[in-house]
Scaffold this motif. Structure first.
Motif, PDB file in Angstrom:
ATOM      1  N   LYS A 324      45.177  36.234 -39.827  1.00  0.00           N
ATOM      2  CA  LYS A 324      45.118  35.073 -40.734  1.00  0.00           C
ATOM      3  C   LYS A 324      45.168  35.526 -42.193  1.00  0.00           C
ATOM      4  CE  LYS A 324      42.602  32.311 -37.378  1.00  0.00           C
ATOM      5  NZ  LYS A 324      41.391  31.617 -37.021  1.00  0.00           N
ATOM      6  N   TYR A 325      46.136  36.381 -42.476  1.00  0.00           N
ATOM      7  CA  TYR A 325      46.217  36.983 -43.807  1.00  0.00           C
ATOM      8  C   TYR A 325      47.521  36.596 -44.496  1.00  0.00           C
ATOM      9  CZ  TYR A 325      45.904  40.499 -47.478  1.00  0.00           C
ATOM     10  OH  TYR A 325      45.824  41.125 -48.698  1.00  0.00           O
ATOM     11  N   SER A 327      46.003  33.840 -45.444  1.00  0.00           N
ATOM     12  CA  SER A 327      45.230  32.704 -44.959  1.00  0.00           C
ATOM     13  C   SER A 327      45.935  32.161 -43.721  1.00  0.00           C
ATOM     14  CB  SER A 327      45.129  31.612 -46.034  1.00  0.00           C
ATOM     15  OG  SER A 327      46.348  30.882 -46.122  1.00  0.00           O
ATOM     16  N   GLU A 328      45.230  31.322 -42.993  1.00  0.00           N
ATOM     17  CA  GLU A 328      45.750  30.842 -41.698  1.00  0.00           C
ATOM     18  C   GLU A 328      47.079  30.114 -41.836  1.00  0.00           C
ATOM     19  OE1 GLU A 328      44.046  28.510 -37.745  1.00  0.00           O
ATOM     20  OE2 GLU A 328      42.824  28.651 -39.555  1.00  0.00           O
ATOM     21  N   GLY A 371      34.053  37.845 -48.858  1.00  0.00           N
ATOM     22  CA  GLY A 371      34.849  38.101 -47.662  1.00  0.00           C
ATOM     23  C   GLY A 371      34.241  37.467 -46.423  1.00  0.00           C
ATOM     24  N   ARG A 372      32.922  37.573 -46.307  1.00  0.00           N
ATOM     25  CA  ARG A 372      32.248  37.050 -45.118  1.00  0.00           C
ATOM     26  C   ARG A 372      32.397  35.540 -44.985  1.00  0.00           C
ATOM     27  NH1 ARG A 372      26.688  39.798 -45.328  1.00  0.00           N
ATOM     28  NH2 ARG A 372      27.714  41.829 -45.225  1.00  0.00           N
ATOM     29  N   ASN A 374      34.862  33.922 -46.227  1.00  0.00           N
ATOM     30  CA  ASN A 374      36.301  33.604 -46.274  1.00  0.00           C
ATOM     31  C   ASN A 374      36.671  32.666 -47.418  1.00  0.00           C
ATOM     32  OD1 ASN A 374      37.405  35.114 -44.119  1.00  0.00           O
ATOM     33  ND2 ASN A 374      36.427  33.716 -42.676  1.00  0.00           N
ATOM     34  N   ARG A 376      38.327  33.070 -50.287  1.00  0.00           N
ATOM     35  CA  ARG A 376      39.710  33.087 -50.795  1.00  0.00           C
ATOM     36  C   ARG A 376      40.691  32.400 -49.842  1.00  0.00           C
ATOM     37  NH1 ARG A 376      39.597  39.320 -53.037  1.00  0.00           N
ATOM     38  NH2 ARG A 376      38.335  39.564 -51.160  1.00  0.00           N
ATOM     39  N   PRO A 377      40.700  32.760 -48.534  1.00  0.00           N
ATOM     40  CA  PRO A 377      41.635  32.090 -47.622  1.00  0.00           C
ATOM     41  C   PRO A 377      41.328  30.609 -47.399  1.00  0.00           C
ATOM     42  CG  PRO A 377      40.346  33.774 -46.453  1.00  0.00           C
ATOM     43  CD  PRO A 377      40.054  33.926 -47.907  1.00  0.00           C
ATOM     44  N   ARG A 378      40.063  30.238 -47.387  1.00  0.00           N
ATOM     45  CA  ARG A 378      39.732  28.813 -47.160  1.00  0.00           C
ATOM     46  C   ARG A 378      40.275  27.933 -48.283  1.00  0.00           C
ATOM     47  NH1 ARG A 378      33.528  28.975 -46.581  1.00  0.00           N
ATOM     48  NH2 ARG A 378      33.669  26.698 -46.654  1.00  0.00           N
TER      49      ARG A 378
END
Length: 392
Positions: A324-325, A327-328, A371-372, A374, A376-378
């Motif tokens: 998921k990089y 992001s998803e 990171g934990r 998430n 940035r991706p969220r």
């Protein structure tokens, strides 16, 4: 502009605020700035939290952050792109051709393309600060200690040339052909860029890119140009520099290099990064000026490796969907980079979108919460969903 100008519903971006506030409440970072542009229009640009956990100075969208490894894609890579376009640098020529000192070293035969792909076989990094001994540094500057590393910390003359650089040049090549992300690759590219252009990298990028693009704050050594209170502090370094880092680069190797390095040392605002990435989305053109040909941008930002997801210098979407990089919902065209200090910068040509998140997650010490949780991706996926709704 308002999101509606780019066809995006403001309500669909509200969740960004919630995610950031959650991150700050859970101490992922004391403050964050997020900017999103769609179709060249800024649809989201907000600052949250404070410079530090004392809640004394509010984060502003104009604040200057330590961009860490985003230096690789925003300073060193465009320099390489320009020199390749000018045919002064060839990707398939060996490192030793450009760097005389590398000719009797293990990296002599490695070609530039391998370096840009992180496939040269260099070790990931060398903890140079662990080699600094009594007498190598001083609390005051002098002819013997000319290089400023941080407030009240000066390293002796020649520390880079006499110790750091030879140590890198003579490091064993262990994993050539495999993808092993390495800071050493960008010290090497900096040396090549500076040799060919005959100027230091900080001046080269300033003159060729940041000034003409109107990136008003981007650059190295921000304390020479801006008041301290405009720059978001990073770590309160208890071990190596024994001071709070305010406008001096967090990365130890870059700091010992004097703050100007190919892999770290760049500072800037969200707006600076948005301009640069918009130019890349525009395939090399911005404000009526052409900085690169579309072919050059395409080549460097698209997948160029048969063993990794990477472009040349640029990080990219990972085809292993379990990662998921970045992001998803990121598209396969997405390119950009992250930075250790808590930075994320991604451009998605398929959505015509730029996403920038700046944090100082290393303050007062390095926190893994960003990171934990998430964060940035969220946020990136809130943006992706909001834009995708407009297509329906």
């Amino acid at each position: 502009t308002v999101p509606e100008d780019a066809g995006v519903n403001s309500n669909d971006l509200k969740e960004i605020d919630d995610i950031i506030n959650e991150g700050i409440a859970k101490k992922a970072a004391p403050g964050m700035v997020v900017l999103v542009a769609k179709d060249g229009k800024v649809i989201y640009n907000k600052a949250f939290g404070y410079h530090t956990y004392d809640n004394l100075q509010v984060d502003k969208v104009t604040d200057i952050f330590d961009l860490a490894s985003v230096t690789k894609t925003t300073a060193t890579t465009p320099s390489v792109m320009r020199l390749v376009e000018q045919q002064k640098l060839k990707l398939d020529t060996n490192v030793g051709y450009y760097i005389a000192k590398a000719r009797n070293s293990p990296m002599n035969k490695i070609n530039v393309r391998e370096v840009m792909l992180h496939q040269a076989g260099f070790i990931p990094y060398i903890p140079f600060h662990n080699y600094v001994k009594e007498g190598d540094y001083s609390r005051d500057s002098s002819a013997a200690y000319p290089t400023k590393v941080a407030d009240n910390y000066y390293i002796k003359k020649g520390f880079f040339d006499d110790f750091m650089w030879p140590k890198m040049l003579n490091s064993p090549i262990k994993t050539r052909g495999s993808y092993v992300y390495s800071d050493i690759s960008m010290y090497v590219m900096q040396d090549i860029v500076e040799h060919i252009s005959e100027m230091p990298e900080d001046r080269y990028v300033q003159e060729n890119f940041y000034v003409p693009l109107g990136m008003q704050t981007a650059g190295y050594l921000p304390r020479n140009r801006f008041p301290k209170n405009r720059i978001v502090p990073t770590e309160d370094d208890k071990v190596f520099r024994k001071t709070l880092l305010e406008g001096y680069v967090h990365d130890q190797g870059a700091a010992l290099r004097g703050g100007v390095a190919g892999h770290a040392g760049l500072f800037g605002t969200a707006n600076d990064l948005a301009i640069y990435n918009q130019m890349l989305l525009n395939k090399g053109t911005y404000g009526g000026e052409q900085y690169f040909t579309p072919q050059t941008v395409e080549m460097f930002t698209s997948k160029q490796s048969n063993v990794s997801r990477r472009g040349l210098g640029f990080d990219r979407w990972d085809p292993d969907l379990t990662k998921k990089y970045p992001s998803e919902l990121a598209s396969p065209q997405t390119f950009g980079h992250t930075g250790y200090t808590g930075i994320g910068v991604w451009a998605d040509p398929s959505r015509n979108m730029v996403y920038v998140i700046l944090t100082n997650r290393v303050h007062p010490g390095v926190s893994e919460m960003l990171g934990r949780l998430n964060i940035r991706p969220r946020i990136q996926d809130v943006v992706n969903r909001a834009i995708d709704k407009t297509k329906k």
